[in-house]
Scaffold this motif. Structure first.
Motif, PDB file in Angstrom:
ATOM      1  N   VAL A  55       0.849  -1.198   0.000  1.00 42.17           N
ATOM      2  CA  VAL A  55       0.000   0.000   0.000  1.00 42.17           C
ATOM      3  C   VAL A  55       0.881   1.243   0.000  1.00 42.17           C
ATOM      4  O   VAL A  55       1.803   1.369   0.815  1.00 42.17           O
ATOM      5  N   LYS A  56       0.589   2.180  -0.892  1.00 48.64           N
ATOM      6  CA  LYS A  56       1.355   3.419  -0.991  1.00 48.64           C
ATOM      7  C   LYS A  56       0.619   4.578  -0.338  1.00 48.64           C
ATOM      8  O   LYS A  56       1.154   5.277   0.516  1.00 48.64           O
ATOM      9  N   THR A  57      -0.633   4.804  -0.759  1.00 48.33           N
ATOM     10  CA  THR A  57      -1.419   5.938  -0.263  1.00 48.33           C
ATOM     11  C   THR A  57      -2.847   5.499  -0.022  1.00 48.33           C
ATOM     12  O   THR A  57      -3.406   4.728  -0.802  1.00 48.33           O
ATOM     13  N   VAL A  58      -3.438   6.006   1.063  1.00 47.45           N
ATOM     14  CA  VAL A  58      -4.852   5.784   1.348  1.00 47.45           C
ATOM     15  C   VAL A  58      -5.501   7.129   1.650  1.00 47.45           C
ATOM     16  O   VAL A  58      -5.021   7.864   2.512  1.00 47.45           O
ATOM     17  N   ASN A  59      -6.550   7.458   0.935  1.00 42.83           N
ATOM     18  CA  ASN A  59      -7.334   8.665   1.202  1.00 42.83           C
ATOM     19  C   ASN A  59      -8.717   8.248   1.699  1.00 42.83           C
ATOM     20  O   ASN A  59      -9.401   7.445   1.050  1.00 42.83           O
ATOM     21  N   TYR A  60      -9.132   8.789   2.845  1.00 44.26           N
ATOM     22  CA  TYR A  60     -10.454   8.485   3.397  1.00 44.26           C
ATOM     23  C   TYR A  60     -11.396   9.665   3.157  1.00 44.26           C
ATOM     24  O   TYR A  60     -10.980  10.823   3.145  1.00 44.26           O
ATOM     25  N   GLY A  61     -12.664   9.341   2.974  1.00 40.80           N
ATOM     26  CA  GLY A  61     -13.649  10.390   2.753  1.00 40.80           C
ATOM     27  C   GLY A  61     -15.059   9.876   2.990  1.00 40.80           C
ATOM     28  O   GLY A  61     -15.276   8.795   3.556  1.00 40.80           O
ATOM     29  N   TYR A  62     -16.019  10.685   2.551  1.00 46.18           N
ATOM     30  CA  TYR A  62     -17.432  10.365   2.730  1.00 46.18           C
ATOM     31  C   TYR A  62     -18.142  10.409   1.383  1.00 46.18           C
ATOM     32  O   TYR A  62     -17.703  11.082   0.450  1.00 46.18           O
ATOM     33  N   PHE A  63     -19.259   9.693   1.320  1.00 38.72           N
ATOM     34  CA  PHE A  63     -20.155   9.834   0.173  1.00 38.72           C
ATOM     35  C   PHE A  63     -21.561   9.453   0.603  1.00 38.72           C
ATOM     36  O   PHE A  63     -21.767   8.700   1.557  1.00 38.72           O
ATOM     37  N   THR A  64     -22.536   9.994  -0.105  1.00 43.39           N
ATOM     38  CA  THR A  64     -23.930   9.640   0.118  1.00 43.39           C
ATOM     39  C   THR A  64     -24.709   9.982  -1.145  1.00 43.39           C
ATOM     40  O   THR A  64     -24.249  10.775  -1.974  1.00 43.39           O
ATOM     41  N   ASP A  65     -25.858   9.397  -1.297  1.00 39.71           N
ATOM     42  CA  ASP A  65     -26.725   9.711  -2.425  1.00 39.71           C
ATOM     43  C   ASP A  65     -27.837  10.634  -1.954  1.00 39.71           C
ATOM     44  O   ASP A  65     -28.367  10.477  -0.848  1.00 39.71           O
ATOM     45  N   ALA A  66     -28.178  11.584  -2.785  1.00 36.44           N
ATOM     46  CA  ALA A  66     -29.215  12.555  -2.441  1.00 36.44           C
ATOM     47  C   ALA A  66     -29.982  12.931  -3.702  1.00 36.44           C
ATOM     48  O   ALA A  66     -29.546  12.653  -4.820  1.00 36.44           O
ATOM     49  N   LYS A  67     -31.103  13.576  -3.509  1.00 35.56           N
ATOM     50  CA  LYS A  67     -31.942  14.022  -4.613  1.00 35.56           C
ATOM     51  C   LYS A  67     -31.974  15.543  -4.630  1.00 35.56           C
ATOM     52  O   LYS A  67     -32.217  16.169  -3.605  1.00 35.56           O
ATOM     53  N   ILE A  68     -31.690  16.133  -5.783  1.00 35.78           N
ATOM     54  CA  ILE A  68     -31.790  17.583  -5.908  1.00 35.78           C
ATOM     55  C   ILE A  68     -33.264  17.952  -6.003  1.00 35.78           C
ATOM     56  O   ILE A  68     -34.005  17.396  -6.823  1.00 35.78           O
ATOM     57  N   LYS A  69     -33.693  18.854  -5.159  1.00 39.78           N
ATOM     58  CA  LYS A  69     -35.094  19.262  -5.146  1.00 39.78           C
ATOM     59  C   LYS A  69     -35.509  19.769  -6.531  1.00 39.78           C
ATOM     60  O   LYS A  69     -34.847  20.603  -7.122  1.00 39.78           O
ATOM     61  N   GLY A  70     -36.579  19.207  -7.046  1.00 37.96           N
ATOM     62  CA  GLY A  70     -37.067  19.617  -8.354  1.00 37.96           C
ATOM     63  C   GLY A  70     -36.834  18.598  -9.446  1.00 37.96           C
ATOM     64  O   GLY A  70     -37.427  18.701 -10.531  1.00 37.96           O
ATOM     65  N   ILE A  71     -35.953  17.612  -9.194  1.00 36.43           N
ATOM     66  CA  ILE A  71     -35.736  16.551 -10.180  1.00 36.43           C
ATOM     67  C   ILE A  71     -35.929  15.199  -9.506  1.00 36.43           C
ATOM     68  O   ILE A  71     -35.837  15.088  -8.289  1.00 36.43           O
ATOM     69  N   THR A  72     -36.205  14.175 -10.306  1.00 34.00           N
ATOM     70  CA  THR A  72     -36.517  12.866  -9.745  1.00 34.00           C
ATOM     71  C   THR A  72     -35.286  11.989  -9.571  1.00 34.00           C
ATOM     72  O   THR A  72     -35.271  11.111  -8.723  1.00 34.00           O
ATOM     73  N   ASN A  73     -34.249  12.212 -10.375  1.00 35.08           N
ATOM     74  CA  ASN A  73     -33.037  11.397 -10.267  1.00 35.08           C
ATOM     75  C   ASN A  73     -32.168  11.868  -9.112  1.00 35.08           C
ATOM     76  O   ASN A  73     -32.259  13.017  -8.670  1.00 35.08           O
ATOM     77  N   GLY A  74     -31.293  10.989  -8.642  1.00 34.64           N
ATOM     78  CA  GLY A  74     -30.387  11.325  -7.551  1.00 34.64           C
ATOM     79  C   GLY A  74     -28.995  11.649  -8.063  1.00 34.64           C
ATOM     80  O   GLY A  74     -28.663  11.425  -9.234  1.00 34.64           O
ATOM     81  N   ILE A  75     -28.165  12.188  -7.178  1.00 35.46           N
ATOM     82  CA  ILE A  75     -26.749  12.398  -7.464  1.00 35.46           C
ATOM     83  C   ILE A  75     -25.944  11.821  -6.315  1.00 35.46           C
ATOM     84  O   ILE A  75     -26.438  11.715  -5.190  1.00 35.46           O
ATOM     85  N   ARG A  76     -24.717  11.415  -6.583  1.00 37.36           N
ATOM     86  CA  ARG A  76     -23.824  10.901  -5.539  1.00 37.36           C
ATOM     87  C   ARG A  76     -22.933  12.038  -5.074  1.00 37.36           C
ATOM     88  O   ARG A  76     -22.224  12.653  -5.872  1.00 37.36           O
ATOM     89  N   VAL A  77     -22.988  12.339  -3.797  1.00 39.92           N
ATOM     90  CA  VAL A  77     -22.237  13.467  -3.233  1.00 39.92           C
ATOM     91  C   VAL A  77     -21.001  12.930  -2.520  1.00 39.92           C
ATOM     92  O   VAL A  77     -21.108  12.092  -1.616  1.00 39.92           O
ATOM     93  N   PHE A  78     -19.827  13.410  -2.923  1.00 39.89           N
ATOM     94  CA  PHE A  78     -18.560  12.991  -2.334  1.00 39.89           C
ATOM     95  C   PHE A  78     -17.933  14.142  -1.554  1.00 39.89           C
ATOM     96  O   PHE A  78     -18.163  15.320  -1.866  1.00 39.89           O
ATOM     97  N   SER A  79     -17.103  13.796  -0.572  1.00 37.45           N
ATOM     98  CA  SER A  79     -16.194  14.790  -0.011  1.00 37.45           C
ATOM     99  C   SER A  79     -14.975  14.845  -0.932  1.00 37.45           C
ATOM    100  O   SER A  79     -14.696  13.883  -1.657  1.00 37.45           O
ATOM    101  N   ASN A  80     -14.269  15.953  -0.920  1.00 35.13           N
ATOM    102  CA  ASN A  80     -13.122  16.099  -1.807  1.00 35.13           C
ATOM    103  C   ASN A  80     -12.140  14.952  -1.599  1.00 35.13           C
ATOM    104  O   ASN A  80     -11.856  14.545  -0.474  1.00 35.13           O
ATOM    105  N   SER A  81     -11.603  14.424  -2.688  1.00 37.59           N
ATOM    106  CA  SER A  81     -10.887  13.153  -2.655  1.00 37.59           C
ATOM    107  C   SER A  81      -9.441  13.236  -2.195  1.00 37.59           C
ATOM    108  O   SER A  81      -8.816  12.212  -1.946  1.00 37.59           O
TER     109      SER A  81
END
Length: 261
Positions: A55-81
């Motif tokens: 292992v050389k490098t490990v970056n930890y972060g967060y992600f979740t799926d959410a829906k933008i108000k006004g549209i039916t599809n979702g987007i995946r929201v990440f913290s900066n990588s």
């Protein structure tokens, strides 16, 4: 002559496309492997990942799926990588505060810089309103027509967004990006690279799964203690609501979605 030109063109198209992909992967430092967990990556998980061979490098972060108000599809929201799987800014910039977000470039025609969007059903997000400050591309999403499936909205992701780690309320990281020391000179499209990554994926999955029982017991004990200490009167609506909130907060803090009925 026409047949020769067509044949030569077909022969070089594949290698040229693969080389373009390799250049893009190298420029953005695409991670060799990504680990996600709806239940979080605790200290034991992080040590297991760090202790893997080469292992050389490990970056930890967060992600979740959410829906933008006004549209039916979702987007995946990440913290900066961080240093791995970096985002390529096409317009504007990356988010600097917990109320800013950069969206993927395919959403540029739908939203514009400076616009405020509201995210709904985003489990683990500390904020709901974000100002669009940029548009980006990611080597993790080469196919711009299919971003994957989700449990929010219609079940189909229409893109992704990038914000800061402070925009999340999760107690533990649920995403890890990993790079290895001996893959830099390997062609990502080669059989040797695929074979090596498959072997390491199987090993890492086996090692991480050894923590499942302990994590389950710890979470069970934590929730049980919280419920025992919670004074609940079945005849008092406010008391019942407080207990539901306790359970709901516990579930969402582990990246799960809770729905009251």
């Amino acid at each position: 002559m026409l047949g020769t030109f067509s044949f030569v063109g077909l022969k070089i198209t594949g290698p040229d496309m693969r080389q373009t992909g390799l250049n893009y992967f190298n420029q953005t430092h695409l991670a060799d492997m990504t680990v996600t967990s709806a239940y979080g990556l605790n200290q034991a998980d992080q040590k297991t990942i760090a202790d893997q061979a080469r292992v050389k490098t490990v970056n930890y972060g967060y992600f979740t799926d959410a829906k933008i108000k006004g549209i039916t599809n979702g987007i995946r929201v990440f913290s900066n990588s961080g240093s791995l799987s970096q985002y390529k800014v096409v317009a504007g910039r990356l988010a600097k505060t917990d109320t800013e977000i950069a969206l993927n470039n395919t959403l540029k025609g739908t939203y514009h810089l400076g616009e405020t969007i509201t995210l709904q059903d985003g489990t683990g997000l500390a904020k709901t309103k974000f100002r669009v400050v940029g548009f980006v591309e990611s080597a993790e999403f080469i196919n711009h027509n299919d971003f994957g499936q989700t449990s929010v909205g219609t079940g189909q992701l229409s893109g992704f967004g990038v914000t800061t780690k402070r925009a999340f309320s999760l107690t533990e990281y649920n995403l890890a990006r990993i790079s290895y020391r001996d893959t830099a000179k390997l062609n990502a499209y080669s059989n040797a690279y695929t074979k090596l990554m498959n072997k390491r994926q199987a090993t890492l999955l086996k090692d991480l799964n050894q923590h499942r029982a302990a994590k389950y017991q710890a979470a069970k004990a934590s929730l049980s203690t919280a419920l025992i200490n919670q004074d609940t009167n079945a005849l008092d609506a406010a008391s019942v609501d407080a207990t539901l909130t306790l359970v709901e907060d516990f579930l969402t803090s582990h990246g799960l979605t809770a729905v009251r009925e």
